[in-house]
Design an enzyme around this catalytic site. Structure first.
Site, mmCIF file in Angstrom:
data_model
loop_
_atom_site.group_PDB
_atom_site.id
_atom_site.type_symbol
_atom_site.label_atom_id
_atom_site.label_comp_id
_atom_site.label_asym_id
_atom_site.label_seq_id
_atom_site.Cartn_x
_atom_site.Cartn_y
_atom_site.Cartn_z
ATOM 1 N N HIS A 69 -13.085 -2.674 3.508
ATOM 2 C CA HIS A 69 -11.683 -3.084 3.633
ATOM 3 C C HIS A 69 -11.073 -2.599 4.952
ATOM 4 O O HIS A 69 -10.547 -3.388 5.724
ATOM 5 C CB HIS A 69 -10.878 -2.539 2.435
ATOM 6 N N HIS A 110 -2.768 2.531 8.190
ATOM 7 C CA HIS A 110 -3.894 1.776 7.615
ATOM 8 C C HIS A 110 -4.134 0.540 8.466
ATOM 9 O O HIS A 110 -3.182 -0.143 8.853
ATOM 10 C CB HIS A 110 -3.566 1.370 6.172
ATOM 11 N N GLU A 130 -17.591 12.840 22.405
ATOM 12 C CA GLU A 130 -16.356 13.523 21.997
ATOM 13 C C GLU A 130 -15.991 13.376 20.525
ATOM 14 O O GLU A 130 -15.025 13.995 20.064
ATOM 15 C CB GLU A 130 -15.202 13.065 22.887
ATOM 16 N N HIS A 154 -7.485 -2.536 9.837
ATOM 17 C CA HIS A 154 -8.788 -3.171 9.572
ATOM 18 C C HIS A 154 -9.572 -3.294 10.889
ATOM 19 O O HIS A 154 -9.817 -4.395 11.355
ATOM 20 C CB HIS A 154 -8.595 -4.580 8.988
ATOM 21 N N GLU A 205 0.820 -1.220 0.000
ATOM 22 C CA GLU A 205 0.000 0.000 0.000
ATOM 23 C C GLU A 205 0.854 1.270 0.000
ATOM 24 O O GLU A 205 0.369 2.351 0.359
ATOM 25 C CB GLU A 205 -0.954 0.014 1.209
HETATM 26 P P1 13P Z 1 0.789 -5.395 3.164
HETATM 27 O O1 13P Z 1 1.119 -6.709 3.849
HETATM 28 O O2 13P Z 1 1.371 -5.311 1.793
HETATM 29 O O3 13P Z 1 1.181 -4.226 4.043
HETATM 30 O O4 13P Z 1 -0.783 -5.333 2.962
HETATM 31 C C1 13P Z 1 -1.668 -5.433 4.038
HETATM 32 C C2 13P Z 1 -2.955 -4.741 3.820
HETATM 33 O O5 13P Z 1 -3.638 -4.397 4.767
HETATM 34 C C3 13P Z 1 -3.407 -4.495 2.430
HETATM 35 O O6 13P Z 1 -4.399 -3.522 2.391
HETATM 36 ZN ZN ZN Z 2 -5.626 -3.508 4.240
#
Ligand code: 13P
Ligand code: ZN
Length: 271
Positions: free
Chosen positions: A210, A139, A169, A141, A116
């Site tokens: 995602h 980033h 808040e 999840h 990413e």
């Molecule tokens: P990477 O292992 O390449 O960092 O990817 C993980 C991920 O969350 C893809 O969106």
């Molecule tokens: Zn991801």
């Protein structure tokens, strides 16, 4: 030269990835972090003229030429960073051509930065253009935020509003709201460009079905933004199937934003 394994930026990355893994947000290799470091500070730990190898980044990051980043490795597990930072993290400088990463440390097994990287570096460029103090892009999840993606409209105003309603808040922590992208193919320059476009306006961007991106001045600040969204999403999911008896009114959210002096998205309230 000081010991790189004791560098505060390596220590902080270890602690942050371990924490995020324990929260259940970063299963397997899920999630990635990039942090723009201070050249002088890195120079205390690494010889900046010693390039281990060069890795093409697949696009041009002109505004980042000469900048140094610590970035999680692709396919690497957040849970493993603590015990082996040199394999799971890397430190590189953006070369003079703007298209190459010069590896200074890490990715010890021959690996490379996250897939990413386009979304990360393009987001850094976008955030720096509106906030010169931005340093981190993250980033992940997060479970409830992701769950909410399946039962809530993926509309910026509506998504932000629903979250603002869930914790008093929220409007103070992310008054600029949340940008939302539809499901897109990840790991591409296209999703990177779309994320960066949103990052000019928001510090938080949801990738539909995602995960989420956050940006900030420090690891702590960026994590705090995502953590607050996730807490609100958790309350949303825990109450979504129950009759709503009480709610924070839009007039109360306005009162909060004004009292705390934050510049909020007035168009995201229904007043
Ligand atoms: P990477 O292992 O390449 O960092 O990817 C993980 C991920 O969350 C893809 O969106
Ligand atoms: Zn991801």
């Amino acid at each position: 030269m000081k010991d790189i394994f004791k560098a505060p930026f390596v220590e902080e990355m270890k602690k942050m990835t371990a924490n995020m893994y324990r929260l259940g947000w970063d299963e397997r290799n899920g999630g990635n972090i990039s942090w723009m470091l201070d050249e002088e500070e890195v120079g205390e730990y690494l010889d900046l003229s010693q390039v281990i190898r060069t890795i093409p980044i697949g696009f041009e990051a002109k505004e980042l030429i000469g900048k140094i980043f610590i970035v999680t490795g692709t396919g690497k597990y957040f849970k493993n960073v603590m015990d082996d930072p040199e394999t799971n993290l890397g430190i590189f400088k953006i070369a003079a051509d703007g298209c190459t990463a010069e590896l200074l440390w890490g990715y010890k097994d021959g690996g490379k930065f996250t897939s990413e990287l386009p979304a990360h570096l393009m987001s850094h460029m976008a955030r720096l253009s509106v906030d010169p103090e931005n340093r981190v892009v993250m980033h992940t999840h997060p479970t409830y935020t992701l769950a909410m993606n399946y039962v809530h409209e993926l509309d910026e105003k509506k998504f932000t509003h629903s979250l603002w309603e869930m914790c008093t808040e929220c409007i103070v922590v992310f008054p600029d709201g949340i940008g939302v992208l539809p499901w897109m193919l990840c790991g591409t320059n296209s999703i990177g460009e779309a994320t960066a476009e949103k990052m000019k306006e928001f510090r938080l961007v949801v990738w539909g079905m995602h995960g989420i991106y956050g940006a900030g001045k420090s690891l702590d600040e960026t994590f705090g933004l995502i953590e607050t969204v996730e807490k609100a999403a958790q309350i949303y999911i825990l109450t979504a199937h129950l009759p709503r008896v009480n709610t924070i009114k839009d007039s109360e959210m306005k009162e909060l934003a004004e009292y705390f002096g934050v510049n909020y998205r007035k168009d995201f309230l229904n007043l």
